[in-house]
Write an enzyme that holds these catalytic residues in place. Structure first.
Site, PDB file in Angstrom:
ATOM      1  N   LYS A 129      -2.428 -11.469  -8.889  1.00 10.96           N
ATOM      2  CA  LYS A 129      -1.709 -11.523  -7.605  1.00 10.96           C
ATOM      3  C   LYS A 129      -2.736 -11.740  -6.472  1.00 10.96           C
ATOM      4  O   LYS A 129      -2.621 -12.535  -5.727  1.00 10.96           O
ATOM      5  CB  LYS A 129      -1.413  -9.905  -7.267  1.00 10.96           C
ATOM      6  CG  LYS A 129       0.162  -9.535  -7.920  1.00 10.96           C
ATOM      7  CD  LYS A 129       0.196  -8.152  -7.973  1.00 10.96           C
ATOM      8  CE  LYS A 129       1.710  -7.687  -8.047  1.00 10.96           C
ATOM      9  NZ  LYS A 129       2.184  -6.643  -7.639  1.00 10.96           N
ATOM     10  N   GLY A 144      -3.189   0.620  -2.344  1.00  9.99           N
ATOM     11  CA  GLY A 144      -3.370  -0.667  -3.137  1.00  9.99           C
ATOM     12  C   GLY A 144      -2.495  -1.764  -2.962  1.00  9.99           C
ATOM     13  O   GLY A 144      -1.651  -1.783  -1.902  1.00  9.99           O
ATOM     14  N   GLY A 145      -2.254  -2.708  -3.993  1.00  7.27           N
ATOM     15  CA  GLY A 145      -1.588  -3.797  -3.847  1.00  7.27           C
ATOM     16  C   GLY A 145      -0.216  -3.258  -3.303  1.00  7.27           C
ATOM     17  O   GLY A 145       0.598  -4.073  -2.446  1.00  7.27           O
ATOM     18  N   GLU A 187       3.298 -15.216   5.839  1.00  9.67           N
ATOM     19  CA  GLU A 187       2.483 -14.328   6.749  1.00  9.67           C
ATOM     20  C   GLU A 187       2.091 -13.373   6.337  1.00  9.67           C
ATOM     21  O   GLU A 187       0.625 -13.047   6.252  1.00  9.67           O
ATOM     22  CB  GLU A 187       3.252 -14.142   8.056  1.00  9.67           C
ATOM     23  CG  GLU A 187       2.579 -13.386   9.316  1.00  9.67           C
ATOM     24  CD  GLU A 187       3.409 -13.191  10.519  1.00  9.67           C
ATOM     25  OE1 GLU A 187       4.180 -13.981  10.832  1.00  9.67           O
ATOM     26  OE2 GLU A 187       3.302 -11.947  10.790  1.00  9.67           O
ATOM     27  N   THR A 206       2.079 -11.142 -11.731  1.00 16.13           N
ATOM     28  CA  THR A 206       1.565  -9.763 -12.000  1.00 16.13           C
ATOM     29  C   THR A 206       0.221  -9.709 -12.353  1.00 16.13           C
ATOM     30  O   THR A 206      -0.484 -10.680 -12.183  1.00 16.13           O
ATOM     31  CB  THR A 206       2.574  -8.903 -12.983  1.00 16.13           C
ATOM     32  OG1 THR A 206       2.615  -7.718 -13.038  1.00 16.13           O
ATOM     33  CG2 THR A 206       2.491  -9.806 -14.392  1.00 16.13           C
TER      34      THR A 206
HETATM   35  P1  NAD Z   1      -3.296  -0.313  -7.262  1.00 21.89           P
HETATM   36  O1  NAD Z   1      -4.443   0.007  -8.053  1.00 21.89           O
HETATM   37  O2  NAD Z   1      -3.611  -1.729  -6.525  1.00 21.89           O
HETATM   38  O3  NAD Z   1      -3.454   0.758  -5.957  1.00 21.89           O
HETATM   39  C1  NAD Z   1      -3.305   2.024  -6.294  1.00 21.89           C
HETATM   40  C2  NAD Z   1      -3.919   3.033  -5.158  1.00 21.89           C
HETATM   41  O4  NAD Z   1      -3.566   4.263  -5.408  1.00 21.89           O
HETATM   42  C3  NAD Z   1      -5.500   3.061  -5.089  1.00 21.89           C
HETATM   43  O5  NAD Z   1      -5.660   2.303  -3.821  1.00 21.89           O
HETATM   44  C4  NAD Z   1      -5.770   4.296  -5.532  1.00 21.89           C
HETATM   45  O6  NAD Z   1      -6.980   4.796  -4.708  1.00 21.89           O
HETATM   46  C5  NAD Z   1      -4.565   5.075  -4.876  1.00 21.89           C
HETATM   47  N1  NAD Z   1      -4.552   6.532  -5.433  1.00 21.89           N
HETATM   48  C6  NAD Z   1      -4.804   6.836  -6.707  1.00 21.89           C
HETATM   49  N2  NAD Z   1      -4.647   8.116  -6.659  1.00 21.89           N
HETATM   50  C7  NAD Z   1      -4.339   8.737  -5.515  1.00 21.89           C
HETATM   51  C8  NAD Z   1      -4.093   9.777  -4.852  1.00 21.89           C
HETATM   52  N3  NAD Z   1      -3.800  10.959  -5.637  1.00 21.89           N
HETATM   53  N4  NAD Z   1      -3.886  10.122  -3.633  1.00 21.89           N
HETATM   54  C9  NAD Z   1      -3.469   8.780  -3.024  1.00 21.89           C
HETATM   55  N5  NAD Z   1      -4.008   7.675  -3.402  1.00 21.89           N
HETATM   56  C10 NAD Z   1      -4.198   7.638  -4.791  1.00 21.89           C
HETATM   57  O7  NAD Z   1      -2.011  -0.371  -7.897  1.00 21.89           O
HETATM   58  P2  NAD Z   1      -0.689  -0.883  -7.482  1.00 21.89           P
HETATM   59  O8  NAD Z   1      -0.514  -2.278  -8.119  1.00 21.89           O
HETATM   60  O9  NAD Z   1      -0.445  -0.865  -5.986  1.00 21.89           O
HETATM   61  O10 NAD Z   1       0.297  -0.201  -8.320  1.00 21.89           O
HETATM   62  C11 NAD Z   1       0.604   1.081  -8.040  1.00 21.89           C
HETATM   63  C12 NAD Z   1       1.863   1.669  -8.706  1.00 21.89           C
HETATM   64  O11 NAD Z   1       2.830   0.707  -8.495  1.00 21.89           O
HETATM   65  C13 NAD Z   1       1.567   1.755 -10.286  1.00 21.89           C
HETATM   66  O12 NAD Z   1       2.034   2.726 -10.809  1.00 21.89           O
HETATM   67  C14 NAD Z   1       2.515   0.626 -10.750  1.00 21.89           C
HETATM   68  O13 NAD Z   1       3.230   0.697 -12.087  1.00 21.89           O
HETATM   69  C15 NAD Z   1       3.704   0.553  -9.700  1.00 21.89           C
HETATM   70  N6  NAD Z   1       4.670  -0.390  -9.460  1.00 21.89           N
HETATM   71  C16 NAD Z   1       6.017  -0.293  -9.460  1.00 21.89           C
HETATM   72  C17 NAD Z   1       6.642  -1.324  -9.006  1.00 21.89           C
HETATM   73  C18 NAD Z   1       8.260  -1.259  -8.769  1.00 21.89           C
HETATM   74  O14 NAD Z   1       8.908  -1.981  -8.523  1.00 21.89           O
HETATM   75  N7  NAD Z   1       8.668  -0.214  -8.908  1.00 21.89           N
HETATM   76  C19 NAD Z   1       6.194  -2.638  -8.724  1.00 21.89           C
HETATM   77  C20 NAD Z   1       4.793  -2.983  -8.847  1.00 21.89           C
HETATM   78  C21 NAD Z   1       3.903  -1.770  -9.432  1.00 21.89           C
END
Ligand code: NAD
Length: 272
Positions: free
Chosen positions: A71, A134-135, A83, A67
């Site tokens: 990552k 994002g990720g 891949e 996490t």
């Molecule tokens: P990250 O920071 O890598 O990416 C977030 C992206 O969202 C960024 O590219 C940012 O520019 C974009 N963003 C922010 N506000 C925005 C908006 N108003 N409109 C469009 N894009 C916007 O974060 P991440 O690691 O991808 O995590 C994202 C979310 O996923 C977090 O809230 C995290 O808690 C959640 N998450 C959930 C699970 C699950 O199993 N449900 C697993 C991992 C992470």
């Protein structure tokens, strides 16, 4: 009870006090009477290289969930990658092979799809929108393409991220129509908020990941999903439910992903 004969898996990140995987996995192992346990490791960044060497030599360790913030950092240092991990430059799970080799994958997208399939969604030939690249959003977009959607629209506040992901996906999936920034939400089979917008929202009037005029074009036939885990029903999902849409929550994705993570490490079936 952890014994000398217990096989181990781990989750590594920093901080880790908030992660739910240890209790979820350990409850499952106890219920299934499996002699396997998960440990949470809060790793300092300067210990990363030694940690990788330790993983290679840790003979009763089957694998490790990864996490924030490791990552991307770990993806470049393993012995093999799926891949999609290689394409996205990110891992969220590592399997330790018997010879000590470390192989990584990113299964956020597969966990998302497992949850969607559980409620009858079939991605084949579907039109989909992923907000947030994002990720997690990138991994979901990649898995949707691998699962055969016909159209994928991506949007993000960062145009560079949208362009970079769009280019990567068009190269990997030339047969799929990939575009950016939807003009309307009509005709989408699936819309996913993969941005953190809505995290911690106290009520249904909280922030939305799309502008109000666009939200008004949402149709009741669309499956609307969110990755945010708290609250489970974000303002975005509450709005969609009010419009008559089926919804999928972040906790549903997290729960479904346990099977994908456990299966990759060889300690659970794909669906648990
Ligand atoms: P990250 O920071 O890598 O990416 C977030 C992206 O969202 C960024 O590219 C940012 O520019 C974009 N963003 C922010 N506000 C925005 C908006 N108003 N409109 C469009 N894009 C916007 O974060 P991440 O690691 O991808 O995590 C994202 C979310 O996923 C977090 O809230 C995290 O808690 C959640 N998450 C959930 C699970 C699950 O199993 N449900 C697993 C991992 C992470």
């Amino acid at each position: 009870m952890i014994q000398g004969s217990t096989e181990l898996i781990a989750i590594v990140g920093s901080p880790v006090a908030q992660v739910k995987s240890p209790e979820n996995f350990n409850r499952w192992f106890a219920n299934q009477q499996q002699n396997v346990a998960m440990l949470a490791i809060d790793l300092a960044p300067n210990a990363l290289q030694n940690f990788i060497e330790t993983l290679r030599g840790w003979q009763n360790l089957r694998g490790c969930v990864v996490t924030v913030p490791y990552k991307q950092l770990l993806a470049g240092r393993l012995d093999g990658l799926s891949e999609r991990s290689a394409a996205l430059g990110s891992v969220n799970v590592i399997r330790r092979e018997n010879d000590g080799r470390l192989v990584g994958d990113i299964v956020d997208g597969e966990g998302f799809l497992s949850a969607a399939r559980q409620q009858g969604f079939n991605p084949q030939d579907k039109k989909t929108l992923v907000i947030g690249t994002g990720g997690v959003g990138s991994a979901i977009a990649y898995s949707l393409c691998q699962a055969g959607v016909s159209h994928l629209v991506i949007s993000d506040l960062s145009t560079e991220r949208v362009e970079a992901l769009g280019e990567l996906l068009r190269r990997a999936f030339p047969e799929i129509v990939i575009s950016a920034d939807p003009a309307s939400l009509e005709h989408f089979d699936l819309i996913v908020n993969a941005s953190p917008v809505g995290m911690g929202a106290a009520d249904d009037d909280g922030p939305m990941p799309l502008p109000p005029a666009l939200m008004q074009t949402l149709q009741g036939s669309t499956l609307v999903a969110d990755v945010v885990t708290s609250p489970a029903v974000t303002p975005f999902l509450a709005f969609a439910r009010h419009r008559g849409c089926a919804i999928q929550t972040g906790p549903e994705m997290a729960l479904a992903q346990l099977g994908n993570l456990g299966h990759f490490m060889g300690v659970t079936p794909l669906q648990i």
